[in-house]
Design an enzyme around this catalytic site. Structure first.
Site, PDB file in Angstrom:
ATOM      1  N   HIS A 195     -63.435  48.774 -26.257  1.00  0.00           N
ATOM      2  CA  HIS A 195     -64.131  50.003 -25.849  1.00  0.00           C
ATOM      3  C   HIS A 195     -65.621  49.814 -26.132  1.00  0.00           C
ATOM      4  O   HIS A 195     -66.205  50.501 -26.971  1.00  0.00           O
ATOM      5  CB  HIS A 195     -63.549  51.223 -26.567  1.00  0.00           C
ATOM      6  N   ASN A 213     -61.540  49.403 -21.708  1.00  0.00           N
ATOM      7  CA  ASN A 213     -61.950  50.750 -21.320  1.00  0.00           C
ATOM      8  C   ASN A 213     -63.057  50.685 -20.276  1.00  0.00           C
ATOM      9  O   ASN A 213     -64.134  50.168 -20.549  1.00  0.00           O
ATOM     10  CB  ASN A 213     -62.475  51.520 -22.537  1.00  0.00           C
ATOM     11  N   GLU A 214     -62.778  51.213 -19.107  1.00  0.00           N
ATOM     12  CA  GLU A 214     -63.769  51.374 -18.038  1.00  0.00           C
ATOM     13  C   GLU A 214     -64.669  50.152 -17.842  1.00  0.00           C
ATOM     14  O   GLU A 214     -65.853  50.171 -18.185  1.00  0.00           O
ATOM     15  CB  GLU A 214     -64.652  52.595 -18.322  1.00  0.00           C
ATOM     16  N   TRP A 272     -60.264  63.894 -23.549  1.00  0.00           N
ATOM     17  CA  TRP A 272     -61.426  63.332 -24.242  1.00  0.00           C
ATOM     18  C   TRP A 272     -62.207  64.502 -24.798  1.00  0.00           C
ATOM     19  O   TRP A 272     -62.717  65.280 -24.019  1.00  0.00           O
ATOM     20  CB  TRP A 272     -62.319  62.510 -23.287  1.00  0.00           C
ATOM     21  N   GLU A 274     -58.456  59.553 -19.955  1.00  0.00           N
ATOM     22  CA  GLU A 274     -59.604  60.348 -20.434  1.00  0.00           C
ATOM     23  C   GLU A 274     -59.953  61.386 -19.378  1.00  0.00           C
ATOM     24  O   GLU A 274     -59.971  61.083 -18.182  1.00  0.00           O
ATOM     25  CB  GLU A 274     -60.863  59.493 -20.640  1.00  0.00           C
ATOM     26  N   GLU A 320     -71.953  60.001 -28.804  1.00  0.00           N
ATOM     27  CA  GLU A 320     -71.773  59.889 -27.352  1.00  0.00           C
ATOM     28  C   GLU A 320     -72.772  58.864 -26.783  1.00  0.00           C
ATOM     29  O   GLU A 320     -73.685  59.180 -26.030  1.00  0.00           O
ATOM     30  CB  GLU A 320     -71.927  61.282 -26.710  1.00  0.00           C
TER      31      GLU A 320
END
Ligand code: BGC
Length: 444
Positions: A122, A166-167, A401, A355, A408
């Site tokens: 991540h 992740n993404e 999420w 998410e 963030e």
């Protein structure tokens, strides 16, 4: 009225988190530096100079945080393993304190009856590997495989649900093309070389888990956004198609054995042709047990000749006077439904929403955290999800999420996405009204 039971008794409800965003202890207990530890120290990179040094102090509070997951009624806790906590230099030397930390987190989940979903990557690459080019470097694939192997062999007896990456589009575009996320690299050459190595890592990771972990349920996650042309002009429609190739298709298609979507955008051909040999196509392919979709916003785009290569420009929700979150992201549950349908047209066995959520300016009063906007958001999005499920799409879970307000990324600690409020000075957690809403939704 929307009811959790409408999704079926097997449907998995969870909350998602990520190591850098919650753990803290970023420079202790033997952990090595990650690219986010370094990037956040650079002036102007993260809002207000915020750094993930302490984050939510999950490192020390994991027991009570996992108890919170349970209190809110969730069955699944998704968290990630910080690569540089267990391999401080990215490879070679293993940090036993880091290894036992994740044993404790996993054991605590199991004791409390929570199913751990572990994300391997991540976004927090070890800084030592970044010094040699990180995801743009050829060596990253063997380094990533070493990390995956260590995780699989160490935790595979206890953890059966794995998310490899992740993404991939998120970190390769923000970190290697636009330079707004760690490690702050820019340009298309960096981007496409990171894309290639990430696509390979994703499938390699799947293969290692399959070989090492008995009865594993292996997934990976993709960010996705419905791409809507601003007008029905040919130029806008083509601009939307190019963005769709980048944001939605770039990683899922190689994973499914289709190669990069070059046929629909010739520029991609130019950048990926050297990477897209049959050998790589095969290596980028893996038969995942589930695909995680992560959705936050649709994108409205129009043609713009002044933007190099992509020639497309986003028309922001605010300027279109559309309802949006504190991040400026349009609230549009229909687009959530539409993008799920778009992905469901691929031969994907099983979709999980890994998410979905929103940042708002919550109101704190008399020890309570009022976030009606977030409750309204979840109601809308869950209704759209149920609609997609009732249309016959095999969606087996949803993860909100996120558990609590956290670091963030480039927004620092200002953007609050949590179901639980965190006071970053005292590390005091307060369940928001939306957290209580989830509790009622899941337990009544
Ligand atoms: C990421 C999270 C992030 C969230 C909200 C997702 O793209 O996986 O780490 O906090 O978006 O921006």
């Amino acid at each position: 009225m929307l009811k959790a039971a409408d999704f079926g008794s097997d449907f998995l409800w969870g909350v998602a988190t990520a190591a850098t965003q919650i753990e803290g202890a970023s420079n202790s207990y033997g952990k090595g530096m990650s690219i986010w530890d370094i990037f956040s120290k650079r002036t102007g990179k993260v809002k207000n100079g915020h750094q993930p040094v302490n984050a939510c102090d999950f490192y020390h509070q994991y027991k009570s945080d996992i108890a919170l997951v349970k209190t809110l009624g969730f069955k699944v806790f998704r968290f990630s393993i910080s690569w540089s906590r267990i391999l401080p230099l990215g490879k070679g030397l293993v940090n036993e304190e880091g290894i036992s930390f994740y044993h404790h987190v996993i054991d605590e989940c199991l004791v409390q009856g929570i199913i751990p979903y572990v994300t391997l990557y991540h976004w927090d690459l070890p800084e030592e590997l970044s010094k040699n080019g990180g995801w743009t470097s050829y060596s990253i694939n063997s380094e990533f495989n070493e990390f995956v192997m260590l995780c699989a062999r160490t935790y595979g007896d206890k953890v059966k649900n794995w998310i490899v990456i992740n993404e991939p589009f998120g970190f390769t575009s923000l970190g290697y093309m636009l330079g707004v996320h760690a490690p702050g690299e820019t340009g298309l050459t960096n981007f496409f070389s990171a894309v290639k190595h990430t696509a390979i890592a994703q499938a390699d990771g799947g293969r290692i888990l399959r070989a090492e972990v008995g009865k594993a349920n292996i997934g990976t996650t993709f960010s996705c956004s419905e791409i809507i042309p601003y007008t029905q002009s040919d130029a806008d429609i083509l601009a939307a198609k190019r963005i769709d190739c980048l944001m939605n298709r770039l990683f899922v298609e190689p994973t499914l054995g289709m190669g990069f979507p070059t046929a629909d955008w010739d520029v991609l051909e130019k950048f990926t042709v050297s990477h897209s040999t049959w050998r790589h196509n095969e290596r980028m392919t893996f038969d995942f047990d589930f695909i995680g979709l992560q959705n936050y916003f649709p994108l409205v785009v129009k043609f713009n000749a002044f933007i190099p290569v992509i020639q497309a420009w986003e028309v922001k929700a605010k300027s279109r006077r559309k309802p949006h979150t504190a991040m400026g992201w349009e609230i549009n549950a229909d687009s959530f439904h539409n993008i799920i349908k778009q992905f469901a047209a691929y031969p994907i066995k099983n979709i999980m929403i890994t998410e979905n959520g929103a940042a708002f300016k919550d109101v704190l009063k008399d020890g309570k955290v009022m976030d009606e906007d977030r409750i309204a958001y979840f109601k809308l999005y869950l209704s759209a999800l149920l609609k997609a499920k009732n249309e016959g799409i095999n969606i087996t879970g949803y993860m909100a999420w996120t558990l609590m307000d956290n670091f963030e990324w480039a927004e620092g600690y200002h953007a609050r996405f949590g179901l639980v409020h965190n006071d970053f000075k005292t590390q005091q957690r307060t369940i928001k009204d939306s957290g209580f809403w989830w509790k009622d939704f899941l337990t009544k």
